[in-house]
Design an enzyme around this catalytic site. Structure first.
Site, mmCIF file in Angstrom:
data_model
loop_
_atom_site.group_PDB
_atom_site.id
_atom_site.type_symbol
_atom_site.label_atom_id
_atom_site.label_comp_id
_atom_site.label_asym_id
_atom_site.label_seq_id
_atom_site.Cartn_x
_atom_site.Cartn_y
_atom_site.Cartn_z
ATOM 1 N N GLY A 1 0.828 -1.581 -0.144
ATOM 2 C CA GLY A 1 -0.284 0.185 0.130
ATOM 3 C C GLY A 1 0.870 1.383 0.196
ATOM 4 O O GLY A 1 1.675 1.538 -1.106
ATOM 5 N N SER B 1 6.510 -4.516 -1.719
ATOM 6 C CA SER B 1 5.722 -3.271 -1.570
ATOM 7 C C SER B 1 6.013 -2.656 -0.313
ATOM 8 O O SER B 1 7.044 -2.442 -0.158
ATOM 9 C CB SER B 1 5.033 -2.975 -2.300
ATOM 10 O OG SER B 1 4.939 -1.938 -3.403
ATOM 11 N N TRP B 2 5.093 -1.562 -0.848
ATOM 12 C CA TRP B 2 5.016 -0.730 1.231
ATOM 13 C C TRP B 2 5.722 -1.935 2.403
ATOM 14 O O TRP B 2 5.885 -1.340 3.490
ATOM 15 C CB TRP B 2 4.429 -0.002 1.084
ATOM 16 C CG TRP B 2 3.701 0.057 3.025
ATOM 17 C CD1 TRP B 2 2.479 -0.719 3.432
ATOM 18 C CD2 TRP B 2 4.377 0.515 3.672
ATOM 19 N NE1 TRP B 2 2.546 -0.077 4.612
ATOM 20 C CE2 TRP B 2 3.978 0.373 4.670
ATOM 21 C CE3 TRP B 2 5.860 1.790 4.022
ATOM 22 C CZ2 TRP B 2 4.368 1.593 6.038
ATOM 23 C CZ3 TRP B 2 6.406 2.303 5.160
ATOM 24 C CH2 TRP B 2 4.869 2.598 5.730
ATOM 25 N N ASP C 1 8.952 -4.106 -13.155
ATOM 26 C CA ASP C 1 8.395 -3.423 -11.984
ATOM 27 C C ASP C 1 8.486 -1.847 -12.484
ATOM 28 O O ASP C 1 9.712 -1.249 -12.507
ATOM 29 C CB ASP C 1 9.247 -3.523 -10.928
ATOM 30 C CG ASP C 1 7.817 -3.501 -10.085
ATOM 31 O OD1 ASP C 1 6.932 -2.094 -9.985
ATOM 32 O OD2 ASP C 1 7.998 -3.390 -8.731
ATOM 33 N N HIS D 1 5.507 -5.754 -10.901
ATOM 34 C CA HIS D 1 5.083 -5.706 -9.538
ATOM 35 C C HIS D 1 4.283 -7.088 -8.585
ATOM 36 O O HIS D 1 3.926 -6.561 -8.080
ATOM 37 C CB HIS D 1 4.773 -3.902 -8.894
ATOM 38 C CG HIS D 1 4.891 -4.183 -8.026
ATOM 39 N ND1 HIS D 1 6.060 -3.155 -7.463
ATOM 40 C CD2 HIS D 1 3.868 -3.226 -6.988
ATOM 41 C CE1 HIS D 1 5.599 -3.236 -5.824
ATOM 42 N NE2 HIS D 1 4.423 -3.137 -5.678
#
Length: 321
Positions: free
Chosen positions: A43, A110-111, A263, A291
């Site tokens: 996120g 990711s986050w 990505d 991604h």
């Protein structure tokens, strides 16, 4: 490519009540006596899904998944008050204590990879290792790439995204989005949410027509992007220098990193920089993958690293690039 692990249901669900009004939803699945692992979703703002359970071998892992503050099944959904990275790190540690887990593997994408690095730095004694995917460094360079730089590769999608904003503000879409999500103009918020959703979809490489979020879907998307704008405007309360510093202090801890070579959301160079900073880590750049964590080759690499740790307690036999 390995066959995905089957859909499984959690054998335990609960809520972690914080002292400041948030109720953090968590679940446990897999083997009750398996290798403990906590999964940190991306996120910021996205939340977990049943598909995330399929990263973990249900015969070998005791997997803990939770929705971060303001996300998914946690309440208040979309809440940004008392919602910072420091709060999330405290929640992860409180959850570990609640579940009576001495130490656990930390997996995130990711986050979630950023949060994993920050957590391991703050609570190294609680961590047995890290598996990171699609590394996000949270700095200005990452934000500039996502909101403007990537237009060099998908110019048509960016023009559609930028058309949502006044021309004079198109150099810094994030600044506009932050103001929009702090406002009460529901129509404007919904328009910006749909534009952000479409831009993100383009960077993920999703092609073809798709339903535009509406009804409950748009309400959920608004809450998701409200949390994300809150975090990104503040460089996720971390920043690039802090995360690379955290990585440099991981020496001696087993670390595996996977990142798609194509990505467009988080640049592959991020993974390379964390790999270089975290001496002894193992890195695999995955050809043909972007991604999307469920791209067959990326899923294969990510779950392969998890399987290697379940078998050996490290990544020595995991074939990094």
């Amino acid at each position: 490519m390995r066959t995905p692990y089957p859909d499984i249901a959690p054998w335990d669900e609960g809520v972690l009540d914080t002292a400041d009004g948030h109720r953090v939803h968590y679940e446990q699945c897999g083997a009750r006596d398996g290798v403990p692992v906590v999964f940190l979703h991306g996120g910021p703002g996205s939340g977990c899904s049943p598909a995330h359970r399929r990263f973990f071998d249900p015969a070998r892992y005791r997997a803990v998944l939770f929705d971060q503050r303001g996300c998914g099944r946690s309440t208040p959904r979309g809440g940004t008050r008392h919602n910072t990275t420091a709060h999330l790190l405290a929640d992860i540690e409180a959850l570990r204590t609640r579940l009576r887990i001495e130490r656990w593997l930390v997996a995130g994408g990711s986050w979630g990879s950023s949060l994993a690095l920050a957590y391991a730095d703050a609570h190294r004694a609680s961590v047995t290792g890290l598996v990171l995917r699609g590394v996000f460094l949270t700095g200005r360079a990452d934000l500039d790439w996502f909101f403007t730089g990537a237009r060099e590769l998908v110019p048509d999608a960016w023009e559609a995204f930028a058309a949502t904003f006044p021309r004079r503000h198109r150099r810094d879409p994030l600044a506009v989005l932050v103001r929009v999500f702090e406002d009460d103009d529901a129509e404007r918020v919904a328009a910006c949410t749909r534009a952000w959703w479409a831009w993100e979809r383009a960077l993920l490489g999703v092609s073809g027509p798709a339903p535009v979020p509406d009804g409950d879907a748009i309400a959920r998307a608004v809450d998701r992007y409200r949390v994300q704008a809150h975090y990104l405007a503040r460089r996720c309360f971390l920043g690039e220098r802090a995360l690379l510093g955290a990585a440099s202090r991981l020496r001696g801890l087993p670390v595996a990193i996977v990142h798609g070579r194509e990505d467009l959301v988080c640049r592959p160079r991020n993974a390379w920089r964390v790999h270089r900073a975290a001496g002894g880590s193992r890195l695999r750049l995955v050809d043909g993958a972007g991604h999307d964590p469920f791209h067959p080759a990326l899923y294969d690499a990510f779950t392969g690293a998890l399987d290697a740790f379940a078998a050996d307690g490290d990544f020595t036999r995991w074939p990094a690039a």
